[in-house]
Design a protein around this motif. Structure first.
Motif, PDB file in Angstrom:
ATOM      1  N   ILE A  11       0.865  -1.176   0.000  1.00  0.00           N
ATOM      2  CA  ILE A  11       0.000   0.000   0.000  1.00  0.00           C
ATOM      3  C   ILE A  11       0.902   1.226   0.000  1.00  0.00           C
ATOM      4  N   VAL A  12       0.815   2.031  -1.054  1.00  0.00           N
ATOM      5  CA  VAL A  12       1.639   3.239  -1.120  1.00  0.00           C
ATOM      6  C   VAL A  12       0.784   4.427  -0.696  1.00  0.00           C
ATOM      7  N   GLY A  13       0.997   4.912   0.511  1.00  0.00           N
ATOM      8  CA  GLY A  13       0.169   5.986   1.086  1.00  0.00           C
ATOM      9  C   GLY A  13      -0.758   5.396   2.135  1.00  0.00           C
ATOM     10  N   GLY A  15      -2.882   6.706   4.388  1.00  0.00           N
ATOM     11  CA  GLY A  15      -3.934   7.580   4.926  1.00  0.00           C
ATOM     12  C   GLY A  15      -5.250   6.837   5.061  1.00  0.00           C
ATOM     13  N   LEU A  16      -6.342   7.590   4.941  1.00  0.00           N
ATOM     14  CA  LEU A  16      -7.688   7.045   5.136  1.00  0.00           C
ATOM     15  C   LEU A  16      -7.960   5.802   4.284  1.00  0.00           C
ATOM     16  N   ILE A  17      -7.698   5.915   2.978  1.00  0.00           N
ATOM     17  CA  ILE A  17      -8.042   4.828   2.054  1.00  0.00           C
ATOM     18  C   ILE A  17      -7.003   3.703   2.128  1.00  0.00           C
ATOM     19  N   GLY A  18      -5.734   4.068   2.271  1.00  0.00           N
ATOM     20  CA  GLY A  18      -4.674   3.073   2.370  1.00  0.00           C
ATOM     21  C   GLY A  18      -4.903   2.123   3.540  1.00  0.00           C
ATOM     22  N   TYR A  35       3.357   1.432   3.183  1.00  0.00           N
ATOM     23  CA  TYR A  35       4.438   2.392   2.939  1.00  0.00           C
ATOM     24  C   TYR A  35       3.867   3.805   2.946  1.00  0.00           C
ATOM     25  N   ASP A  36       4.672   4.755   3.417  1.00  0.00           N
ATOM     26  CA  ASP A  36       4.288   6.176   3.366  1.00  0.00           C
ATOM     27  C   ASP A  36       5.579   6.985   3.445  1.00  0.00           C
ATOM     28  N   ILE A  37       5.524   8.236   2.967  1.00  0.00           N
ATOM     29  CA  ILE A  37       6.717   9.064   3.165  1.00  0.00           C
ATOM     30  C   ILE A  37       6.736   9.648   4.577  1.00  0.00           C
ATOM     31  N   VAL A  38       5.589   9.672   5.224  1.00  0.00           N
ATOM     32  CA  VAL A  38       5.521  10.188   6.590  1.00  0.00           C
ATOM     33  C   VAL A  38       5.458   9.002   7.559  1.00  0.00           C
ATOM     34  N   GLU A  93      -1.866   2.039  -4.931  1.00  0.00           N
ATOM     35  CA  GLU A  93      -1.405   3.400  -4.635  1.00  0.00           C
ATOM     36  C   GLU A  93      -2.558   4.197  -4.034  1.00  0.00           C
ATOM     37  N   CYS A  94      -2.297   4.838  -2.891  1.00  0.00           N
ATOM     38  CA  CYS A  94      -3.336   5.594  -2.164  1.00  0.00           C
ATOM     39  C   CYS A  94      -2.793   6.931  -1.682  1.00  0.00           C
ATOM     40  N   THR A  95      -2.076   7.637  -2.551  1.00  0.00           N
ATOM     41  CA  THR A  95      -1.516   8.939  -2.155  1.00  0.00           C
ATOM     42  C   THR A  95      -2.527  10.035  -2.495  1.00  0.00           C
ATOM     43  N   PRO A  96      -2.289  11.266  -2.024  1.00  0.00           N
ATOM     44  CA  PRO A  96      -3.283  12.334  -2.247  1.00  0.00           C
ATOM     45  C   PRO A  96      -3.653  12.529  -3.723  1.00  0.00           C
ATOM     46  N   GLU A  97      -4.859  12.981  -3.937  1.00  0.00           N
ATOM     47  CA  GLU A  97      -5.406  13.143  -5.289  1.00  0.00           C
ATOM     48  C   GLU A  97      -4.768  14.353  -5.991  1.00  0.00           C
ATOM     49  N   ASN A  98      -3.533  14.170  -6.435  1.00  0.00           N
ATOM     50  CA  ASN A  98      -2.791  15.261  -7.058  1.00  0.00           C
ATOM     51  C   ASN A  98      -2.022  14.657  -8.223  1.00  0.00           C
ATOM     52  N   GLU A 100       0.319  15.627 -10.377  1.00  0.00           N
ATOM     53  CA  GLU A 100       1.782  15.710 -10.471  1.00  0.00           C
ATOM     54  C   GLU A 100       2.443  14.761  -9.484  1.00  0.00           C
ATOM     55  N   LEU A 101       1.895  14.755  -8.260  1.00  0.00           N
ATOM     56  CA  LEU A 101       2.445  13.874  -7.224  1.00  0.00           C
ATOM     57  C   LEU A 101       2.324  12.400  -7.642  1.00  0.00           C
ATOM     58  N   LYS A 102       1.152  12.031  -8.108  1.00  0.00           N
ATOM     59  CA  LYS A 102       0.942  10.629  -8.479  1.00  0.00           C
ATOM     60  C   LYS A 102       1.840  10.248  -9.655  1.00  0.00           C
ATOM     61  N   LYS A 103       1.984  11.169 -10.634  1.00  0.00           N
ATOM     62  CA  LYS A 103       2.838  10.861 -11.786  1.00  0.00           C
ATOM     63  C   LYS A 103       4.274  10.624 -11.330  1.00  0.00           C
ATOM     64  N   SER A 121      -4.038   2.103  -9.016  1.00  0.00           N
ATOM     65  CA  SER A 121      -4.239   3.395  -8.359  1.00  0.00           C
ATOM     66  C   SER A 121      -5.653   3.512  -7.799  1.00  0.00           C
ATOM     67  N   SER A 122      -5.761   4.106  -6.610  1.00  0.00           N
ATOM     68  CA  SER A 122      -7.072   4.321  -5.982  1.00  0.00           C
ATOM     69  C   SER A 122      -7.749   5.606  -6.452  1.00  0.00           C
ATOM     70  N   THR A 123      -7.141   6.322  -7.379  1.00  0.00           N
ATOM     71  CA  THR A 123      -7.668   7.644  -7.747  1.00  0.00           C
ATOM     72  C   THR A 123      -9.177   7.685  -7.952  1.00  0.00           C
ATOM     73  N   SER A 124      -9.817   8.749  -7.451  1.00  0.00           N
ATOM     74  CA  SER A 124     -11.259   8.879  -7.672  1.00  0.00           C
ATOM     75  C   SER A 124     -11.568   9.582  -8.985  1.00  0.00           C
ATOM     76  N   ALA A 144      -7.969   1.117  -9.819  1.00  0.00           N
ATOM     77  CA  ALA A 144      -8.956   0.347  -9.052  1.00  0.00           C
ATOM     78  C   ALA A 144      -9.547   1.321  -8.038  1.00  0.00           C
ATOM     79  N   HIS A 145     -10.627   1.955  -8.439  1.00  0.00           N
ATOM     80  CA  HIS A 145     -11.232   3.025  -7.634  1.00  0.00           C
ATOM     81  C   HIS A 145     -12.189   2.443  -6.595  1.00  0.00           C
ATOM     82  N   PRO A 146     -11.854   2.594  -5.302  1.00  0.00           N
ATOM     83  CA  PRO A 146     -12.723   2.055  -4.252  1.00  0.00           C
ATOM     84  C   PRO A 146     -13.768   3.076  -3.837  1.00  0.00           C
ATOM     85  N   VAL A 147     -14.661   2.653  -2.969  1.00  0.00           N
ATOM     86  CA  VAL A 147     -15.643   3.568  -2.389  1.00  0.00           C
ATOM     87  C   VAL A 147     -15.325   3.653  -0.891  1.00  0.00           C
TER      88      VAL A 147
HETATM   89  P1  NAI Z   1      -5.085  10.853   2.688  1.00  0.00           P
HETATM   90  O1  NAI Z   1      -4.630  12.251   2.607  1.00  0.00           O
HETATM   91  O2  NAI Z   1      -5.870  10.394   3.865  1.00  0.00           O
HETATM   92  O3  NAI Z   1      -3.789   9.896   2.580  1.00  0.00           O
HETATM   93  C1  NAI Z   1      -2.748  10.101   1.668  1.00  0.00           C
HETATM   94  C2  NAI Z   1      -1.470   9.501   2.245  1.00  0.00           C
HETATM   95  O4  NAI Z   1      -0.448   9.533   1.249  1.00  0.00           O
HETATM   96  C3  NAI Z   1      -0.920  10.252   3.461  1.00  0.00           C
HETATM   97  O5  NAI Z   1      -0.679   9.335   4.503  1.00  0.00           O
HETATM   98  C4  NAI Z   1       0.389  10.862   2.943  1.00  0.00           C
HETATM   99  O6  NAI Z   1       1.394  10.974   3.949  1.00  0.00           O
HETATM  100  C5  NAI Z   1       0.773   9.862   1.884  1.00  0.00           C
HETATM  101  N1  NAI Z   1       1.727  10.356   0.882  1.00  0.00           N
HETATM  102  C6  NAI Z   1       1.866  11.604   0.390  1.00  0.00           C
HETATM  103  N2  NAI Z   1       2.870  11.621  -0.521  1.00  0.00           N
HETATM  104  C7  NAI Z   1       3.352  10.357  -0.609  1.00  0.00           C
HETATM  105  C8  NAI Z   1       4.383   9.744  -1.366  1.00  0.00           C
HETATM  106  N3  NAI Z   1       5.126  10.446  -2.228  1.00  0.00           N
HETATM  107  N4  NAI Z   1       4.612   8.427  -1.193  1.00  0.00           N
HETATM  108  C9  NAI Z   1       3.886   7.714  -0.306  1.00  0.00           C
HETATM  109  N5  NAI Z   1       2.886   8.247   0.436  1.00  0.00           N
HETATM  110  C10 NAI Z   1       2.633   9.552   0.285  1.00  0.00           C
HETATM  111  O7  NAI Z   1      -5.877  10.565   1.325  1.00  0.00           O
HETATM  112  P2  NAI Z   1      -7.054   9.494   1.056  1.00  0.00           P
HETATM  113  O8  NAI Z   1      -8.370  10.093   1.376  1.00  0.00           O
HETATM  114  O9  NAI Z   1      -6.664   8.208   1.680  1.00  0.00           O
HETATM  115  O10 NAI Z   1      -6.990   9.366  -0.536  1.00  0.00           O
HETATM  116  C11 NAI Z   1      -6.007   8.589  -1.210  1.00  0.00           C
HETATM  117  C12 NAI Z   1      -6.458   8.309  -2.638  1.00  0.00           C
HETATM  118  O11 NAI Z   1      -7.658   7.547  -2.606  1.00  0.00           O
HETATM  119  C13 NAI Z   1      -6.745   9.537  -3.477  1.00  0.00           C
HETATM  120  O12 NAI Z   1      -6.313   9.341  -4.798  1.00  0.00           O
HETATM  121  C14 NAI Z   1      -8.251   9.632  -3.435  1.00  0.00           C
HETATM  122  O13 NAI Z   1      -8.795  10.261  -4.572  1.00  0.00           O
HETATM  123  C15 NAI Z   1      -8.630   8.157  -3.433  1.00  0.00           C
HETATM  124  N6  NAI Z   1      -9.962   7.892  -2.897  1.00  0.00           N
HETATM  125  C16 NAI Z   1     -10.383   8.527  -1.761  1.00  0.00           C
HETATM  126  C17 NAI Z   1     -11.668   8.318  -1.269  1.00  0.00           C
HETATM  127  C18 NAI Z   1     -12.116   9.041  -0.036  1.00  0.00           C
HETATM  128  O14 NAI Z   1     -13.326   9.074   0.215  1.00  0.00           O
HETATM  129  N7  NAI Z   1     -11.228   9.591   0.786  1.00  0.00           N
HETATM  130  C19 NAI Z   1     -12.605   7.387  -1.944  1.00  0.00           C
HETATM  131  C20 NAI Z   1     -12.047   6.727  -3.105  1.00  0.00           C
HETATM  132  C21 NAI Z   1     -10.767   6.990  -3.557  1.00  0.00           C
END
Ligand code: NAI
Length: 321
Positions: A11-13, A15-18, A35-38, A93-98, A100-103, A121-124, A144-147
């Motif tokens: 799991i890369v990232g 956060g909430l979804i990871g 895995y996470d950078i933080v 991959e579950c990093t922030p929805e950005n 440039e960052l994801k690329k 990728s989990s991208t929405s 693979a977009h989750p809910v």
């Molecule tokens: P979040 O902000 O809770 O978690 C993102 C994590 O990525 C953080 O722990 C951050 O430290 C880490 N991160 C940042 N840069 C990184 C890097 N270079 N390498 C590794 N980790 C890094 O975000 P959330 O809500 O978990 O969203 C993640 C993805 O899931 C997004 O693409 C979002 O669109 C998608 N998604 C989110 C949903 C939601 O309801 N929150 C639903 C479906 C998909």
């Protein structure tokens, strides 16, 4: 320890979804590397997962056949990407929805992976052509977009890049099934994928009806939660048509004209701002204040997740045979 019985997911990232994905993979017997950078994100993810798994086990809502302890022992944190990828079969991959960052991240992964691993990728909202074009391993890439939260809402939208290998789609589909999710395949990318296109169609008509003063915001929500939503948790809109008449053909014969007549009265795309936004915000905040008392919105979120957990359980009990 090496792989779980099912394989090894990274799991890369975290956060909430990871976190939720990690639990889903562990429930399917996968070894999971978070895995996470933080570093703090990994630590708090592990704490949070351990707590959730124990609670879920107590309430009989833990997914999979393994105990909470066993499932938790399959999950490990790692703050070194190269090390995290060792022996992995699947990356979520579950990093922030950005974009440039994801690329950047997919660029890094592209240099480190072998020719067998799947990069998902989990991208929405970001389209596969934006995320994966030009990667050496593009054949192995997929969205693979989750809910949210994937642990309780099993749907996963699989969206291929034009160059994604069909075997990547098939393998991801089988894997998602194996870990208890409910995958659907899109044949090609489209903005909003399917779930959000449906969701936005509903939101925009809701917005217009409230905007025109036809129904209050809370009553509008009831139409879904106590009306349409009751059946949509079990059957979709197309099967609803099929069952609400003597089949689709009969439904169209009966309701075609009416549907077209009503649909022609739909207004333009709302601005989602101004007076209507204020009105809806006020109505929502009356019951669930957001600013002063974040406690009440958090309590409501917890309640929602409990409801979803209960519904997930009910749905497995109610399987049609
Ligand atoms: P979040 O902000 O809770 O978690 C993102 C994590 O990525 C953080 O722990 C951050 O430290 C880490 N991160 C940042 N840069 C990184 C890097 N270079 N390498 C590794 N980790 C890094 O975000 P959330 O809500 O978990 O969203 C993640 C993805 O899931 C997004 O693409 C979002 O669109 C998608 N998604 C989110 C949903 C939601 O309801 N929150 C639903 C479906 C998909």
């Amino acid at each position: 320890p090496r792989d779980g019985p099912a394989g090894r997911a990274v799991i890369v990232g975290s956060g909430l979804i990871g976190r939720s994905w990690a639990m889903v993979f562990a429930s399917g017997g996968f070894k999971v590397i978070l895995y996470d950078i933080v570093q703090q994100q990994i630590t708090s993810a592990l704490e949070n997962i351990s707590k959730q798994m124990r609670e879920l086990e107590k309430s009989g809502m833990l997914k999979g056949t393994l105990s909470a302890e066993k499932q938790f022992s399959l999950i490990h944190g790692c703050s070194d990407l190269k090390e995290a990828l060792e022996g992995a079969t699947f990356i979520q991959e579950c990093t922030p929805e950005n974009l440039e960052l994801k690329k950047k991240i997919f660029g890094q992964l592209d240099l480190m992976v072998n020719d067998d691993i799947i990069i998902s990728s989990s991208t929405s909202c970001l389209l596969p052509t934006k995320l994966f074009t030009g990667l050496k391993h593009v054949k192995q890439c997929i969205v693979a977009h989750p809910v949210n939260p994937p642990y309780f809402v099993p749907l996963v939208e699989l969206v291929p890049h034009p160059e994604t290998d069909p075997s990547t789609v098939e393998k991801t589909y089988a894997l998602m099934k194996k870990i208890g999710q409910s995958p659907v395949k899109l044949t090609r990318e489209i903005d909003g994928f399917v779930l959000n296109r449906l969701q936005y169609a509903v939101i925009s008509e809701a917005w217009r009806l409230v905007g025109e003063g036809i129904v209050s915001p809370t009553d509008l929500d009831l139409v879904m939660s106590d009306g349409l939503g009751m059946r949509y948790a079990f059957i979709g809109p197309l099967e609803t048509m099929h069952l609400n008449a003597e089949g689709i053909k009969n439904y169209c014969e009966r309701y075609r004209e009416g549907m077209i007549r009503v649909l022609k009265t739909f207004g333009p795309v709302p601005e989602f701002s101004g007076e209507i936004e204020q009105k809806i915000n006020q109505a929502m905040c009356e019951n669930i204040p957001v600013e002063d008392i974040p406690k009440s919105i958090n309590a409501r979120r917890e309640w929602r997740d409990e409801c979803l957990a209960g519904l997930a359980k009910l749905k497995t009990q109610m399987k049609f045979n």
